[in-house]
Design an enzyme around this catalytic site. Structure first.
Site, PDB file in Angstrom:
ATOM      1  CG  HIS A   1      -3.423  -3.440   4.131  1.00 27.59           C
ATOM      2  ND1 HIS A   1      -2.223  -2.900   4.537  1.00 27.59           N
ATOM      3  CD2 HIS A   1      -4.054  -2.462   3.436  1.00 27.59           C
ATOM      4  CE1 HIS A   1      -2.157  -1.641   4.115  1.00 27.59           C
ATOM      5  NE2 HIS A   1      -3.246  -1.354   3.443  1.00 27.59           N
TER       6      HIS A   1
ATOM      7  CB  CYS B 118      -1.011  -0.055   1.142  1.00 25.40           C
ATOM      8  SG  CYS B 118      -2.464   0.944   0.793  1.00 25.40           S
TER       9      CYS B 118
HETATM   10  N1  GLN Z   1      -1.904   6.782   1.947  1.00 26.41           N
HETATM   11  C1  GLN Z   1      -2.049   5.848   0.859  1.00 26.41           C
HETATM   12  C2  GLN Z   1      -3.400   5.953   0.153  1.00 26.41           C
HETATM   13  O1  GLN Z   1      -4.395   6.259   0.771  1.00 26.41           O
HETATM   14  C3  GLN Z   1      -1.791   4.439   1.339  1.00 26.41           C
HETATM   15  C4  GLN Z   1      -2.788   3.953   2.363  1.00 26.41           C
HETATM   16  C5  GLN Z   1      -2.384   2.661   3.042  1.00 26.41           C
HETATM   17  O2  GLN Z   1      -1.201   2.347   3.161  1.00 26.41           O
HETATM   18  N2  GLN Z   1      -3.339   1.922   3.525  1.00 26.41           N
HETATM   19  O3  GLN Z   1      -3.456   5.704  -1.028  1.00 26.41           O
END
Ligand code: GLN
Length: 241
Positions: free
Chosen positions: A191, A94
């Site tokens: 995740h 992510c």
């Molecule tokens: N901040 C990033 C987004 O919203 C990654 C989010 C995350 O790692 N869950 O795209």
């Protein structure tokens, strides 16, 4: 492996460690030790230098603010680019995935990434939240992937990188593909943690790190992993695998 010990590095737990992503470190350590591969797991806070001598570098997810703070530190540190040049394994999830690309957007600004995967991340009109699954790119020889996603970013892949999977449920990069890889650098929006839900992906990373073929890694009792996979894939209508 750089020595007889497989060194696993968990990068910036103070900034990048959402949705149980540290589980990826635990899974890799467990699956290696179960094959009598001795491991050392190292957590590196954002005010510390990332070790140069390691075998697998894991970068987890994070909110927008910590992600942009992490990007500046990780680029200045330089260890990940050196590690990729030396053929070490880098796995990003992510925010950690977006950081591996050429650039990403957050708070209306565009930030540089590490440039290890040929891709750019922009913002989507809606947040992608929920289950994500897909059929994997044939070159990786993996069963379908399953994970949980929660991100505002969308990722466009360039010609130098290949998708990890074609999306069958959820959003992933852009509703069509999910994740990306090039050499031994691989990233995903999953995740869950990703390596608990996708043990074959964990073994792929271990095979890259040890230089062993995946078929050389002794089989493990994965019944609980498969029960989780089957439950999640059935939930999104992809069927048990
Ligand atoms: N901040 C990033 C987004 O919203 C990654 C989010 C995350 O790692 N869950 O795209």
């Amino acid at each position: 492996m750089s020595t007889s010990i497989l060194r696993l590095v968990w990068i910036y737990p103070d900034l990048l460690s959402t949705y149980g992503d540290r589980g990826n470190l635990l899974i890799l350590g467990h699956r290696a030790e179960s094959r009598r591969i001795v491991t050392e797991s190292i957590s590196v806070r954002s005010d510390q230098a990332i070790p140069r001598e390691a075998d697998v570098y894991l970068v987890g997810g994070g909110e927008d603010g910590p992600q942009s703070a992490a990007s500046q530190k990780i680029i200045t540190d330089g260890a990940l680019v050196e590690a990729a040049d030396r053929g070490k394994v880098i796995f990003g999830v992510c925010a950690g995935y977006q950081l591996l690309g050429n650039s990403f957007m957050t708070g209306g600004r565009t930030y540089d990434g590490l440039g290890l995967l040929d891709m750019h991340s922009t913002r989507g009109e809606t947040r992608a939240v929920g289950e994500v699954s897909g059929t994997t790119t044939p070159a990786l020889d993996l069963p379908p992937i399953t994970g949980f996603e929660n991100h505002g970013g969308r990722t466009q892949l360039g010609p130098q990188t290949q998708p990890l999977a074609q999306v069958t449920h959820g959003i992933g990069n852009d509703e069509a593909t999910e994740g990306a890889w090039n050499g031994k650098v691989l990233g995903t929006y999953m995740h869950g943690p990703a390596l608990a839900r996708n043990p074959d992906l964990a073994d792929l990373l271990l095979s890259w790190a040890t230089g062993k073929d995946r078929s050389e890694l002794p089989a493990l009792d994965d019944q609980w992993f498969h029960a989780l996979r089957d439950e999640r894939l059935t939930h999104v209508g992809a069927g048990a695998v």
